[in-house]
Design a protein around this motif. Structure first.
Motif, PDB file in Angstrom:
ATOM      1  N   ASP A   1       0.839  -1.195   0.000  1.00 43.57           N
ATOM      2  CA  ASP A   1       0.000   0.000   0.000  1.00 43.57           C
ATOM      3  C   ASP A   1       0.876   1.247   0.000  1.00 43.57           C
ATOM      4  N   PRO A   2       0.344   2.376  -0.496  1.00 44.41           N
ATOM      5  CA  PRO A   2       1.106   3.626  -0.425  1.00 44.41           C
ATOM      6  C   PRO A   2       1.417   3.974   1.035  1.00 44.41           C
ATOM      7  N   GLY A   3       2.621   4.436   1.288  1.00 47.77           N
ATOM      8  CA  GLY A   3       3.017   4.793   2.641  1.00 47.77           C
ATOM      9  C   GLY A   3       3.617   3.643   3.429  1.00 47.77           C
ATOM     10  N   ALA A   4       3.574   2.435   2.884  1.00 51.16           N
ATOM     11  CA  ALA A   4       4.173   1.270   3.561  1.00 51.16           C
ATOM     12  C   ALA A   4       5.681   1.298   3.341  1.00 51.16           C
ATOM     13  N   PRO A   5       6.441   0.619   4.213  1.00 50.95           N
ATOM     14  CA  PRO A   5       7.896   0.564   4.000  1.00 50.95           C
ATOM     15  C   PRO A   5       8.215  -0.033   2.631  1.00 50.95           C
ATOM     16  N   PRO A   6       9.305   0.384   2.019  1.00 50.21           N
ATOM     17  CA  PRO A   6       9.658  -0.152   0.696  1.00 50.21           C
ATOM     18  C   PRO A   6       9.906  -1.656   0.731  1.00 50.21           C
ATOM     19  N   PHE A   7       9.711  -2.285  -0.418  1.00 47.20           N
ATOM     20  CA  PHE A   7       9.871  -3.735  -0.538  1.00 47.20           C
ATOM     21  C   PHE A   7      11.254  -4.183  -0.088  1.00 47.20           C
ATOM     22  N   THR A   8      12.296  -3.447  -0.468  1.00 50.38           N
ATOM     23  CA  THR A   8      13.661  -3.859  -0.128  1.00 50.38           C
ATOM     24  C   THR A   8      13.869  -3.881   1.380  1.00 50.38           C
ATOM     25  N   LYS A   9      13.289  -2.923   2.095  1.00 54.17           N
ATOM     26  CA  LYS A   9      13.422  -2.903   3.549  1.00 54.17           C
ATOM     27  C   LYS A   9      12.695  -4.109   4.157  1.00 54.17           C
ATOM     28  N   THR A  10      11.527  -4.423   3.645  1.00 48.83           N
ATOM     29  CA  THR A  10      10.777  -5.586   4.114  1.00 48.83           C
ATOM     30  C   THR A  10      11.565  -6.867   3.852  1.00 48.83           C
ATOM     31  N   PHE A  11      12.172  -6.956   2.669  1.00 51.23           N
ATOM     32  CA  PHE A  11      12.950  -8.135   2.306  1.00 51.23           C
ATOM     33  C   PHE A  11      14.149  -8.307   3.247  1.00 51.23           C
ATOM     34  N   VAL A  12      14.873  -7.225   3.521  1.00 50.34           N
ATOM     35  CA  VAL A  12      16.039  -7.282   4.406  1.00 50.34           C
ATOM     36  C   VAL A  12      15.616  -7.681   5.817  1.00 50.34           C
ATOM     37  N   ASN A  13      14.527  -7.113   6.322  1.00 43.13           N
ATOM     38  CA  ASN A  13      14.031  -7.473   7.658  1.00 43.13           C
ATOM     39  C   ASN A  13      13.651  -8.951   7.721  1.00 43.13           C
ATOM     40  N   ALA A  14      12.972  -9.441   6.688  1.00 45.38           N
ATOM     41  CA  ALA A  14      12.585 -10.856   6.648  1.00 45.38           C
ATOM     42  C   ALA A  14      13.828 -11.737   6.617  1.00 45.38           C
ATOM     43  N   GLN A  15      14.822 -11.347   5.823  1.00 49.03           N
ATOM     44  CA  GLN A  15      16.061 -12.120   5.725  1.00 49.03           C
ATOM     45  C   GLN A  15      16.779 -12.189   7.074  1.00 49.03           C
ATOM     46  N   GLN A  16      16.815 -11.090   7.815  1.00 48.29           N
ATOM     47  CA  GLN A  16      17.453 -11.064   9.131  1.00 48.29           C
ATOM     48  C   GLN A  16      16.735 -11.984  10.114  1.00 48.29           C
ATOM     49  N   GLN A  17      15.404 -11.967  10.094  1.00 47.43           N
ATOM     50  CA  GLN A  17      14.638 -12.831  10.988  1.00 47.43           C
ATOM     51  C   GLN A  17      14.859 -14.304  10.650  1.00 47.43           C
ATOM     52  N   ILE A  18      14.915 -14.624   9.364  1.00 47.41           N
ATOM     53  CA  ILE A  18      15.140 -16.001   8.939  1.00 47.41           C
ATOM     54  C   ILE A  18      16.532 -16.464   9.368  1.00 47.41           C
ATOM     55  N   ASP A  19      17.508 -15.595   9.260  1.00 42.94           N
ATOM     56  CA  ASP A  19      18.863 -15.935   9.690  1.00 42.94           C
ATOM     57  C   ASP A  19      18.909 -16.230  11.183  1.00 42.94           C
TER      58      ASP A  19
END
Length: 87
Positions: free
Chosen positions: A19-37
């Motif tokens: 949605d507009p105003g949501a964090p960018p996809f790349t930030k979401t991807f990096v956060n998800a990657q950190q949690q998975i690690d």
């Protein structure tokens, strides 16, 4: 959603807010990657091998807003196995 029962590895579906105003996809991807690690840092059998990022618009919910896991796993399992990012 983490799934992989009966499989040699675990896979994960990450639903992101586009949605507009949501964090960018790349930030979401990096956060998800950190949690998975962090999850995979311990025992070997908890390591997640494949990840797919999917828009939250694809999310299927019940009337009480619970995730319909079985439907989502059936819908996206082959996609994750074929095109999911190897971790």
């Amino acid at each position: 959603i983490i799934f992989g029962e009966g499989k040699p590895h675990l896979s994960i579906l990450v639903f992101f807010n586009d949605d507009p105003g949501a964090p960018p996809f790349t930030k979401t991807f990096v956060n998800a990657q950190q949690q998975i690690d962090q999850i995979g840092a311990g025992e070997r059998f908890y390591r997640i091998k494949k990840m797919s990022m999917i828009s939250k618009k694809e999310l299927v919910l019940t009337a009480t807003l619970k995730v319909r896991r079985k439907i989502l796993i059936d819908k996206f399992q082959t996609m994750v196995e074929k095109t999911g990012k190897d971790l």
